[in-house]
Design an enzyme around this catalytic site. Structure first.
Site, short mmCIF file in Angstrom:
data_model
loop_
_atom_site.label_atom_id
_atom_site.label_comp_id
_atom_site.label_asym_id
_atom_site.label_seq_id
_atom_site.Cartn_x
_atom_site.Cartn_y
_atom_site.Cartn_z
N LYS A 109 44.34 51.37 30.01
CA LYS A 109 44.23 50.03 29.94
C LYS A 109 45.01 49.44 29.17
O LYS A 109 45.09 47.98 29.15
CB LYS A 109 43.05 49.76 28.85
CG LYS A 109 41.43 51.38 29.18
CD LYS A 109 41.16 50.52 30.44
CE LYS A 109 40.57 49.47 31.16
NZ LYS A 109 40.24 49.96 32.48
N LYS A 315 39.97 45.16 37.33
CA LYS A 315 41.26 44.64 36.00
C LYS A 315 41.34 43.02 35.40
O LYS A 315 41.00 42.31 36.66
CB LYS A 315 42.85 44.90 36.47
CG LYS A 315 42.55 46.68 37.93
CD LYS A 315 42.65 47.11 36.76
CE LYS A 315 42.65 48.70 37.36
NZ LYS A 315 43.12 50.06 36.41
N GLY A 316 40.82 43.19 34.27
CA GLY A 316 40.85 40.99 33.99
C GLY A 316 39.21 41.53 34.11
O GLY A 316 38.59 40.36 34.18
N ARG A 317 38.80 42.32 33.11
CA ARG A 317 37.65 42.26 32.46
C ARG A 317 37.34 41.55 31.85
O ARG A 317 37.51 41.07 30.70
CB ARG A 317 36.59 43.06 32.84
CG ARG A 317 36.00 44.24 33.98
CD ARG A 317 35.78 45.21 33.10
NE ARG A 317 34.92 46.43 34.57
CZ ARG A 317 35.83 47.99 34.91
NH1 ARG A 317 36.42 48.09 33.54
NH2 ARG A 317 35.23 48.48 35.47
N THR A 318 35.65 40.51 31.14
CA THR A 318 35.44 39.89 30.24
C THR A 318 35.40 40.52 29.87
O THR A 318 33.86 41.87 29.14
CB THR A 318 35.23 38.57 30.20
OG1 THR A 318 34.99 37.99 32.13
CG2 THR A 318 34.32 37.65 28.89
#
Ligand SMILES: Nc1ncnc2c1ncn2[C@@H]1O[C@H](COP(=O)(O)OS(=O)(=O)O)[C@@H](OP(=O)(O)O)[C@H]1O
Length: 352
Positions: A109, A315-318
């Site tokens: 991550k 990729k780039g989750r809240t």
């Protein structure tokens, strides 16, 4: 799949001839050229069940590991294609498969997929898309098996792979050194608190019924004792993991990429990475644009394509909102480890 194969064939045919590799970069291009100076702030025995265990230590940790599928594995997404198909290998013809000269070894991550996808734009970088997990899960399959996963390269091209779990795998440093002690190692690091929340968010997306981040964080919430056996927490103790790597590799062979700067200044970080790999600086700010909808930098043209390309939706989750008191406690927990990590690498990542 037919389309994917056609795409890859086109990609391989369009690949420019390799650039001559620049001279190996000086130590100064790596973050931190100073060696570790004696550190023993605390005994690692103070962290029971802390590291490298293969058996889940608590039912909650077991729940998460189960949710992750034994050990975490990046979801396959369009930007993580499998190794070249037999058809593309047939058409690629020339070149040969080499063991990787450089590996992105972590951290989970941290931004490892973004770094690899950006690097693949370089004509002298060829990388396997999926995570091979050779040095942690498949070592018994042997180096010939591992090499066969790699794409073909021409003279002067670098073969790369990324498997973020290597950074926390106890056996990985010796195994990679046994393959080649000259292997260059890249570690993308990110604020360990945000990293832990990102890790949890990934698990939550697969198993919405897991306990809250707050409850998983503590062994005992009333005493504020952090559960260091939870993988989401232990991965972020970077200084401890780095110690193991420094027993097998000099610091000058490791590059630490800031996961935060990879987002705020991707071209700047890619400049450092290209220097470290001895590559001509071909990837520059001209290759990136900021996609407001995605909220991240994206490529104006992905490798082998003329179209803009952002990473996939995994990729780039809240992230969920986490109790600020728990975040504060975690920051306090990581502070000494972060300081030690800054000292070891010679670089302040600014997380505190
Ligand atoms: N350009 C760009 N686009 C999208 N996402 C980006 C980018 N650069 C870095 N990141 C950050 O990468 C985080 C995922 O890290 P990894 O790729 O290392 O994850 S994994 O371990 O392979 O699953 C991911 O974490 P989350 O935001 O928690 O989803 C992102 O913050």
């Amino acid at each position: 799949m037919g389309i994917a194969h056609g795409w890859r064939v086109q990609l391989l045919q369009r690949k420019p001839l390799p650039q001559t590799l620049a001279a190996r970069c000086p130590t100064s291009c790596c973050v931190g050229s100073t060696q570790t100076v004696g550190w023993s702030p605390m005994s690692w025995q103070a962290f029971p069940r802390l590291l490298f265990q293969t058996v889940p230590a608590t039912p909650l940790a077991a729940a998460q590991e189960k949710a992750e599928g034994a050990t975490s594995q990046e979801e396959q997404s369009p930007e993580a294609p499998d190794s070249p198909s037999p058809i593309s290998s047939f058409f690629s013809g020339s070149g040969s498969k080499q063991l990787p000269q450089a590996i992105i070894i972590g951290v989970k991550k941290g931004g490892t997929r973004a770094l690899l996808e950006f690097l693949r734009v370089h004509p002298d970088v060829r990388a396997v898309g999926a995570e091979p997990h050779f040095f942690d899960r498949s070592y018994d399959k042997g180096l010939a098996w591992y090499r066969d996963l790699m794409p073909r390269t021409l003279d002067g091209q670098i073969t790369m792979e990324k498997t973020p779990s290597y950074f926390v795998t106890r056996e990985a440093p010796a195994r990679i050194s046994a393959m080649s002690k000259d292997t260059k190692l890249i570690v993308v690091v990110r604020d360990p608190v945000t990293r832990a929340i990102s890790d949890y968010t990934q698990t939550l997306s697969k198993r919405p019924d897991i306990p809250t981040f707050e409850s998983l964080t503590f062994k005992n919430r009333s005493t504020g004792l952090i559960d260091t056996s939870w993988s989401a927490i232990q991965i972020g103790i970077y200084a401890k993991h780095l110690e193991h790597w420094l027993r097998h590799f000099p610091l000058s062979q490791m590059l630490f990429v800031s996961g935060e700067r990879l987002i705020s200044d991707p071209a700047g970080e890619l400049g450092r990475v290209q220097d470290f790999l001895g590559l001509k600086r071909i990837i520059t700010d001209k290759h990136f644009y900021f996609n407001k909808t995605k909220g991240f930098p994206c490529l104006k043209k992905a490798e082998g394509s003329s179209k803009p390309h952002c990473l996939g939706k995994t990729k780039g989750r809240t992230h969920p909102d986490i109790d600020p008191e728990v975040v504060r406690r975690l920051r306090e927990f990581y502070r000494p480890f972060n300081r030690k990590f800054y000292q070891m690498t010679g670089h302040d990542f600014g997380w505190d």
